[in-house]
Structure formats: structure tokens, C-alpha cells
Design a protein around this motif. Structure first.
Motif, mmCIF file in Angstrom:
data_model
loop_
_atom_site.group_PDB
_atom_site.id
_atom_site.type_symbol
_atom_site.label_atom_id
_atom_site.label_comp_id
_atom_site.label_asym_id
_atom_site.label_seq_id
_atom_site.Cartn_x
_atom_site.Cartn_y
_atom_site.Cartn_z
ATOM 1 N N THR A 185 0.522 -1.129 0.575
ATOM 2 C CA THR A 185 0.343 -0.221 0.057
ATOM 3 C C THR A 185 0.958 1.540 0.683
ATOM 4 O O THR A 185 0.494 2.054 -1.034
ATOM 5 C CB THR A 185 -1.000 -0.226 1.248
ATOM 6 O OG1 THR A 185 -1.793 -0.680 1.422
ATOM 7 C CG2 THR A 185 -1.375 0.697 0.763
ATOM 8 N N SER A 234 7.316 -9.947 4.268
ATOM 9 C CA SER A 234 7.928 -9.996 5.163
ATOM 10 C C SER A 234 7.779 -11.766 5.473
ATOM 11 O O SER A 234 6.526 -11.955 5.070
ATOM 12 C CB SER A 234 7.035 -9.134 7.181
ATOM 13 O OG SER A 234 6.088 -9.519 6.964
ATOM 14 N N GLU A 401 15.476 -8.712 11.568
ATOM 15 C CA GLU A 401 15.698 -7.441 10.506
ATOM 16 C C GLU A 401 15.017 -5.868 10.090
ATOM 17 O O GLU A 401 13.679 -6.163 10.841
ATOM 18 C CB GLU A 401 15.202 -8.533 8.957
ATOM 19 C CG GLU A 401 15.177 -7.333 7.843
ATOM 20 C CD GLU A 401 13.924 -7.844 6.126
ATOM 21 O OE1 GLU A 401 12.973 -7.232 6.817
ATOM 22 O OE2 GLU A 401 14.747 -7.852 5.535
HETATM 23 P P1 NAP Z 1 4.705 -7.230 4.031
HETATM 24 O O1 NAP Z 1 4.030 -6.365 5.244
HETATM 25 O O2 NAP Z 1 5.173 -8.655 4.361
HETATM 26 O O3 NAP Z 1 3.511 -6.958 3.616
HETATM 27 C C1 NAP Z 1 3.649 -7.561 1.915
HETATM 28 C C2 NAP Z 1 2.559 -7.624 0.763
HETATM 29 O O4 NAP Z 1 2.063 -8.605 1.715
HETATM 30 C C3 NAP Z 1 1.763 -6.229 0.772
HETATM 31 O O5 NAP Z 1 1.170 -6.069 0.223
HETATM 32 C C4 NAP Z 1 1.424 -6.540 1.885
HETATM 33 O O6 NAP Z 1 0.163 -5.168 1.561
HETATM 34 C C5 NAP Z 1 0.381 -7.531 1.996
HETATM 35 N N1 NAP Z 1 -0.376 -8.285 2.842
HETATM 36 C C6 NAP Z 1 -0.222 -8.077 4.430
HETATM 37 N N2 NAP Z 1 -0.438 -8.731 4.850
HETATM 38 C C7 NAP Z 1 -1.951 -9.456 4.302
HETATM 39 C C8 NAP Z 1 -2.843 -9.911 3.671
HETATM 40 N N3 NAP Z 1 -3.642 -10.695 5.051
HETATM 41 N N4 NAP Z 1 -3.785 -11.168 2.595
HETATM 42 C C9 NAP Z 1 -2.801 -10.493 1.892
HETATM 43 N N5 NAP Z 1 -1.724 -9.313 1.962
HETATM 44 C C10 NAP Z 1 -1.624 -9.358 3.201
HETATM 45 O O7 NAP Z 1 5.479 -7.005 4.161
HETATM 46 P P2 NAP Z 1 6.498 -5.324 3.368
HETATM 47 O O8 NAP Z 1 6.166 -4.669 4.528
HETATM 48 O O9 NAP Z 1 5.724 -4.507 2.257
HETATM 49 O O10 NAP Z 1 7.652 -5.117 2.246
HETATM 50 C C11 NAP Z 1 8.874 -5.420 3.717
HETATM 51 C C12 NAP Z 1 9.863 -7.008 3.929
HETATM 52 O O11 NAP Z 1 9.274 -7.633 3.118
HETATM 53 C C13 NAP Z 1 10.909 -6.608 4.365
HETATM 54 O O12 NAP Z 1 10.867 -7.901 5.127
HETATM 55 C C14 NAP Z 1 11.664 -6.925 2.928
HETATM 56 O O13 NAP Z 1 12.949 -7.968 3.235
HETATM 57 C C15 NAP Z 1 10.583 -8.191 2.615
HETATM 58 N N6 NAP Z 1 11.045 -8.203 0.953
HETATM 59 C C16 NAP Z 1 11.504 -9.325 0.532
HETATM 60 C C17 NAP Z 1 11.699 -9.008 -0.742
HETATM 61 C C18 NAP Z 1 12.271 -10.701 -1.897
HETATM 62 O O14 NAP Z 1 12.539 -10.592 -2.898
HETATM 63 N N7 NAP Z 1 12.665 -11.544 -1.717
HETATM 64 C C19 NAP Z 1 11.600 -8.118 -1.587
HETATM 65 C C20 NAP Z 1 10.906 -6.942 -1.333
HETATM 66 C C21 NAP Z 1 10.730 -7.168 0.573
HETATM 67 P P3 NAP Z 1 0.129 -3.702 2.438
HETATM 68 O O15 NAP Z 1 1.261 -2.908 1.741
HETATM 69 O O16 NAP Z 1 -1.156 -3.297 2.163
HETATM 70 O O17 NAP Z 1 -0.170 -4.193 4.011
#
Ligand code: NAP
Length: 675
Positions: A185, A234, A401
Motif C-alpha cells: 500500500t 515479511s 531484520e
Molecule cells: P509485508 O507487510 O509482509 O507486506 C507484503 C505484502 O503483503 C503487501 O502487499 C501487503 O499489503 C500484503 N499483505 C499484508 N498482509 C496481508 C494479508 N493478510 N493478506 C494479503 N496480503 C497481505 O511486507 P512489506 O512491509 O511490504 O515489505 C517489507 C518486507 O518484505 C521486508 O521484510 C523485506 O525483507 C521483504 N522483501 C522481500 C523481498 C524478496 O524478494 N525476498 C523483496 C522485497 C521485500 P499492504 O501493504 O496493503 O499491507
């Protein structure tokens, strides 16, 4: 006036009807847009993808889809400045934006070109060679891939709103599978703009792409066995989604790219006076500050030989001192903001946890002098460098992290210790080692390989061209085991297969050849009509063949070839020495002479549709030819691939046999043939 972001559902732009979330500028904190997905019919979106998008994409061949990817990438590049403008509001510098926007388009360009070069102009993908089963060759096996008949749901992290979408979209669309994208978001306004650009390019078939800017509602409840969820984010969210009852019950494919505590190691040979030491210091700082450290691949743990710990700390601090934090649009700023206040709070919280077990040696948790910004405004933080002198007694530095410009420096005693510490992260996306010693590199890779998805070995020889620790590349896999999620993406054509089903086919060569649109050994061959070199690309059907007359290979031929080419190897020229060789009973014809005679036997020399011979694949010399023996050659069209409107590649199965029909050599001949 507030912008309302729109969802793109069932080929229409749709505003949320109810609750919305606010997207704020990472620089000023001011409201940029509102976003939400209330009112969307998620079941209808899935149905639309399955019944409209999927069938339309599956009517296209891999090559058609690859051209479509190129057109999408071109559209992004033509309107990239619109995306750069929005990218700044997420705290990204121009360089950060370049990784996201042009890096994203570049990923599509690469997938397009790989699709056209490495995949057939067809909808079925062959996996590996024919497996012989029946003794007479009438019952064979062949693995194939076909497109899943479902939808790919891409749930993406906020940090790369364009690249994060495109790196998944490329392989998905190339596989012939429609996608529903749900961006993080905090930066959904950038993703929405990129989707708008792609939709307006007019090259996507209906239903191929949909966008949800908000919660996914009950979307996951409607998934089934032909669908894929590809999640980036995450570990906590991944676990929540992975254990969703429908995903578990229906065996929905689930690809997870999570966070990881990526490490970078200064080799035991790389002292402060070596180029590798400087490269290491530069890379750690680069990884801490690019995208303000909001990269899943960023270096979180920097490991150095214990006796160089102080030197490394001093060099890192000196370089970190040159980082200018501030508004990315202001001259001289080298590190922008975190994506928003939420991220800032989270980074501070996690950094404090690390701080409980490691000493902060650079940066400040709360205060930051951000250039071009009012004090207290925006989501700015300084780089934070921790030092853990006893890394085996500090669990948090390997577990926590902080998704920002945060890293921990730690010592290791010897290479085994470095390997154990690197693996202590329990699975990572990427690991880098700075060494100029190939033996160190080999021992290290063998020790760490199974814990890490990508390993970058950097030294003075590769430094100039190195793409660095933190850049996933479309031709290499991205993903890692354990903590990193256990998923895998990209890796060229490997990534396409995640959206296809592999099936083992069994049957007769005739039937299987027709199914895979490729001539398989044992299938009928078509002799009728003129010499195949007289036929144009579209007239040459798979299975069309040519069988040559016989030719005797004489001792004079062998000696003439030897003198003419200079290849007077004893096996061709010295009867006694050749007979002593375990492979031969005496002098034998050169393999290359056999190839040359084969060409002489099958070519039809007059100018015609065959434009060029572009190579041989899979050449095997099976049985030697002795002087006085006969040879003949059989040519069969194995596969065809259109290259452009003027010509295409024809792959011929070639079999050279002796007078007794025993195989002497086999290979695949590649020719370009005009339309
Ligand atoms: P996040 O909070 O886990 O969110 C990731 C995605 O999931 C967002 O689009 C989020 O939407 C969505 N989401 C959250 N709760 C959900 C649910 N209950 N049902 C469906 N979708 C849901 O992670 P973030 O804060 O965006 O990203 C940071 C994390 O991602 C870090 O830990 C980083 O290491 C990791 N990351 C990993 C990679 C990789 O390739 N391995 C790449 C980039 C980032 P909303 O934003 O609307 O909550």
C-alpha cells in the motif's frame, strides 16, 4: 485535491466504494493519494482471469507473448519520467528509481529476448530429451510443460513498486497465465501508474492483468489447484498466507520471497591494503544506503577476519560519514527517506532490538539532519552501523531484520567460522564474498551453497563489471531457502516454469511427435516432394526428410583431409599407433571429415530458401569409420522457430550411418530458411 487510486478489475478502472487508506509522501508526510479495494468482486476478478485472460494468452505462442513483453517494456521506458516523478515521493533517489523503473523494464526486455531465443514458437514446452522405454522404440517418454489454467496472484512488497511487479509479471505472462497484482500500500500509487501505462499500451489481451490497490478481501478463498500465489514481503505475512486453509487444501502453488539476514564476507586473504578490502567497504555502504536499505537483498551482516575488525569499522565509518541524507530531489543527496512513518517506526524498533546485543558505532536512532527538509519532517533516518564483537552469543544480529539502512559488523576467526556464521542466518537470498583466492572461494561456496539462493564472488578482476551484491538479475534465480522463504523467481526460463505444469507423456513416437510439434526418433518421416532445401520455411513440415546416397571413405580421402587441414593426428595417419588406442582397430576417418562428407551428401547446392548454416548442437561421434567403409546421412526436420518475417530457424536431426546401418554420428544441424 486528493487523488483516488483505482483498481483495474475485469478490464475497467474501479474506485473503492468504502474505506480507504492514505498514502503519504515520504519526504513531507503530506497526503498524496487514497487507496482501497472495498466493493470489488474478487470472485469475479478471478473468474475473469480464468475465463477471459487465460484463454487469450494461451492462444498466443511463447514468441507472441515475448513480443508483448517487449512492447510493455518499451511503453514503460517511453513514459518513465511519469514514474520517476512519483518515485521521488516514496523517498527514492534518482538512482533508487532507476533500479525500480528501468530495472523493471530491463527485466521485461530480458525475459522477452530469452523467450524468443530459448522457448519454441509454440504453446508446449519440451523438458529434456526423449526417454526410451520399449525395446523396439515404439513406446517412449517425454516430459513437457503446459500453461496452468488458473491465475497468478502477485502480492508484492512496497519497496520496489515497479520492478517488484514486473519481475513476476514477465515470467507469468510468458507462461501464458493472467495475473492479479496487489502492491504494497505505501507505494501503490507508483504501481498503479505503471499498470496504467501498460494497459494504455494496448498490447495486453483482455483479462491478462488486473490490479488491486488495497486489501485482497476474500480473493484467496476462491483460489484452486491451477492458481499460483507469488508473495514478496515479511516472514510474518508469508506464514499467515501460506497457512490459509484454501491454499493448504487446494495445494495452491505458493512462492514466497521473504526477508533474510544477507551477509557479506571479507575474505581471509583480503587485508586492508588489498583492492578487495576497499571493494568490500564500498559494497557494504552501498547496500546500506541504496533505497535507504529497504532492499530484501541488502547486506545486514558484514563479516571480517577478527584482526581486521577495527580497520573495517574505521573504513566503514569514514565512508558512511560521506552519506548525505535528505530530499532526493535536492542536489548532493545520496540517501533518501524510508517509504513512510510506519516504516520509520518499524526500523527504529527493530534497530533497537539489535542494539540490545550489539554496539551502535555509527548513526543515531532519532535525530537526523536531512538536507532540504524541515526538521522533524519526512521518514528520514541516518545509516546505523552496529558492531557485535561476539557474534556467537548475539542471536538477534542473525535474526532481526531492520528494513532500512542498518547493518551489523562482526568478526570471524577462520574460514570455517565465517561459513558457520553466514549459515547462521538460516537461509538467505544472497551472500557475497570478497576474495582474490580461488581456493578460498571454492571452499567457501561448498560450505555455504545450500543455505543461499545467490552467491556473489567479488575481486579486483570482476569489480568493474560486477553488478554487485544486491541486484537480482532476470537471467539468474532470485530467492533462497529457509528464512528467505524457500521460493525461487526469475532465472530466465526457469521462472516461466513456475507458472506451468510439468507432465510426463508416454506413447508412440508418432503420437508424441504430433503432441509436442517436434519430430521424435521413431516417428514417421516424410520423403515425398522435392529436396527439402528447395522448400521455404512454411512449406517444411516437421518430419520432412532426406536420405542421401552412400559414399565410400577411402584412405586417400583421410590422407588428403589430414594434409589439407593440418590435422595429422596419429589415429588417422599411423596404423600401428592407432591400433594401440583402446577405441580403434587401426587408422580411422576424422570426425570432421565425416561431418564434411555428410554435408556434401545432403546439400542441394543451388541458391534457394536455405540462407545459412548457423551451427551444430549435440554432436556425438558414436562409432569410428575405417578406410573403405561406406557412410550415408539421413536428415529430418526436427523443429522450426520463426525468427522474423523473412526467415526462421530449422533444426534438423542428422544421423550418419555406415554401410551396415550402424550409427556413426548424430547431431542437430541449424539452418536459417527463408519464408
Ligand atoms: P509485508 O507487510 O509482509 O507486506 C507484503 C505484502 O503483503 C503487501 O502487499 C501487503 O499489503 C500484503 N499483505 C499484508 N498482509 C496481508 C494479508 N493478510 N493478506 C494479503 N496480503 C497481505 O511486507 P512489506 O512491509 O511490504 O515489505 C517489507 C518486507 O518484505 C521486508 O521484510 C523485506 O525483507 C521483504 N522483501 C522481500 C523481498 C524478496 O524478494 N525476498 C523483496 C522485497 C521485500 P499492504 O501493504 O496493503 O499491507
Amino acid at each position: 485535491m486528493t487523488t483516488m487510486l483505482k483498481n483495474y478489475a475485469t478490464d475497467a478502472w474501479v474506485e473503492a466504494t468504502g474505506g480507504t487508506a492514505v498514502i503519504r509522501s515520504a519526504i513531507t508526510g503530506g497526503e498524496i493519494a487514497r487507496t482501497g479495494s472495498d466493493g470489488l468482486n474478487f470472485a469475479a476478478m478471478i473468474n475473469h482471469a480464468r475465463t477471459v485472460g487465460g484463454p487469450a494468452l494461451r492462444k498466443m505462442t511463447f514468441h507472441d507473448r515475448a513480443w508483448m513483453l517487449k512492447a510493455l517494456a518499451t511503453a514503460i521506458m517511453e513514459r518513465k519520467e511519469e514514474l520517476y516523478a512519483l518515485s521521488t515521493t516514496t523517498g527514492a533517489t534518482r538512482k533508487d528509481g532507476w533500479i525500480d523503473i528501468e530495472g523493471g523494464a530491463g527485466t521485461l526486455f530480458t525475459m522477452s529476448s530469452k523467450g524468443r531465443r530459448e522457448l519454441p514458437d509454440d504453446v508446449v514446452l519440451i523438458d529434456g530429451e526423449v526417454e526410451g522405454i520399449g525395446r523396439d522404440g515404439t513406446f517412449i517418454g517425454q516430459h513437457i510443460y503446459t500453461s496452468l489454467k488458473g491465475v497468478a496472484v502477485h502480492i508484492n512488497a512496497f519497496n520496489f513498486p515497479v520492478w517488484g511487479m514486473l519481475e513476476k509479471l514477465g515470467p507469468t505472462l510468458l507462461a501464458g497465465v493472467p495475473a492479479i497484482v496487489k502492491p504494497g500500500t505505501a507505494t501503490a500509487h507508483v504501481t498503479e501508474a505503471a499498470v496504467r501505462i501498460m494497459v494504455e499500451a494496448g498490447v495486453l489481451p483482455p483479462g491478462a492483468l488486473q490490479l488491486i490497490v488495497g486489501s485482497v478481501g476474500d480473493l484467496l478463498d476462491h483460489l484452486g489447484c491451477q492458481d499460483v500465489v507469488s508473495f514478496t514481503g515479511s516472514a510474518t505475512t508469508a506464514m499467515k498466507l501460506q497457512t490459509h486453509p484454501v491454499i493448504a487444501r487446494e495445494s495452491v502453488r505458493f512462492i514466497a520471497e521473504r526477508d533474510s539476514l544477507n551477509a557479506s564476507i571479507l575474505g581471509p586473504d583480503a587485508g586492508p591494503d588489498t583492492p578487495e578490502f576497499d571493494l568490500f567497504i564500498r559494497e557494504v555502504v552501498q547496500e546500506m544506503t541504496t533505497k535507504a536499505g529497504q532492499k530484501c537483498t541488502a547486506i545486514r551482516r558484514a563479516m571480517v577476519p577478527a584482526h581486521w575488525l577495527d580497520a573495517a569499522e574505521a573504513a566503514l565509518k569514514q565512508r558512511l560519514g560521506q552519506v548525505v541524507v535528505g530530499d532526493p530531489s535536492v542536489e548532493g543527496v545520496t540517501m533518501g527517506a524510508l517509504a513512510g512513518q510506519g516504516q520509520l517506526d518499524d526500523v527504529r524498533r527493530q534497530a533497537r532490538r539489535i542494539g540490545a546485543e550489539a554496539r551502535l558505532v555509527f548513526g543515531e536512532f532519532e535525530t537526523v539532519d536531512a538536507r532540504g527538509v524541515e526538521p522533524g519532517q519526512g521518514a528520514f533516518i541516518t545509516p546505523l552501523l552496529f558492531r557485535a564483537d561476539h557474534p556467537w552469543t548475539s542471536a538477534l544480529v542473525h535474526d532481526v531484520e531492520a528494513f532500512g539502512p542498518v547493518a551489523t559488523l562482526m568478526p570471524y576467526t577462520d574460514l570455517d567460522d565465517a561459513i558457520a556464521l553466514a549459515n547462521r542466518g538460516l537461509g538467505s537470498l544472497v551472500l557475497s564474498m570478497f576474495t582474490h583466492d580461488p581456493q578460498v572461494a571454492r571452499e567457501f561456496v561448498i560450505g555455504v551453497g545450500s543455505f543461499h539462493g545467490r552467491i556473489v564472488l567479488i575481486d579486483r578482476d570482476s569489480a568493474r563489471e560486477s553488478t554487485g551484491h544486491g541486484s537480482p538479475l532476470p537471467m539468474l534465480i532470485h530467492g533462497g531457502p529457509g528464512r528467505a522463504g524457500g521460493g525461487e523467481e526469475m532465472g530466465g526460463v526457469r521462472g516461466v516454469k513456475h507458472y506451468m505444469q510439468r507432465t510426463a507423456l508416454q506413447g508412440s513416437p508418432r503420437v508424441l511427435s504430433a503432441v509436442v510439434n517436434r519430430w521424435l526418433p521413431g516417428a514417421p518421416r516424410h520423403h515425398e516432394g522435392p529436396h527439402p532445401f528447395r522448400l521455404h520455411f512454411d512449406e517444411l513440415e516437421v518430419g520432412r526428410c532426406f536420405d542421401s546416397r552412400e559414399r565410400i571413405v577411402t584412405l586417400e580421402d583421410i590422407e588428403h583431409f589430414a594434409e589439407f587441414t593440418g590435422d595429422t593426428f596419429y589415429a588417422h595417419m599411423d596404423e600401428e599407433a592407432a591400433a594401440a588406442n583402446p577405441f580403434f582397430h587401426g587408422r580411422v576417418a576424422h570426425g570432421y571429415l565425416i561431418l564434411s562428407f555428410a554435408a556434401g551428401l545432403f546439400v542441394d547446392p543451388a541458391p534457394g530458401p536455405v540462407l545459412a548454416n548457423t551451427g551444430l548442437d549435440n554432436l556425438r561421434f558414436v562409432k569410428p569409420l575405417m578406410p573403405g567403409e561406406a557412410m550415408k546421412v539421413a536428415l529430418t526436420v526436427k523443429a522450426k522457430a520463426k525468427r522474423n518475417d523473412e526467415y526462421g530457424e530449422v533444426r534438423w536431426a542428422v544421423q550418419v550411418t555406415d554401410g551396415g546401418d550402424e550409427t556413426v554420428a548424430t547431431y542437430e544441424l541449424l539452418t536459417m530458411v527463408a519464408f
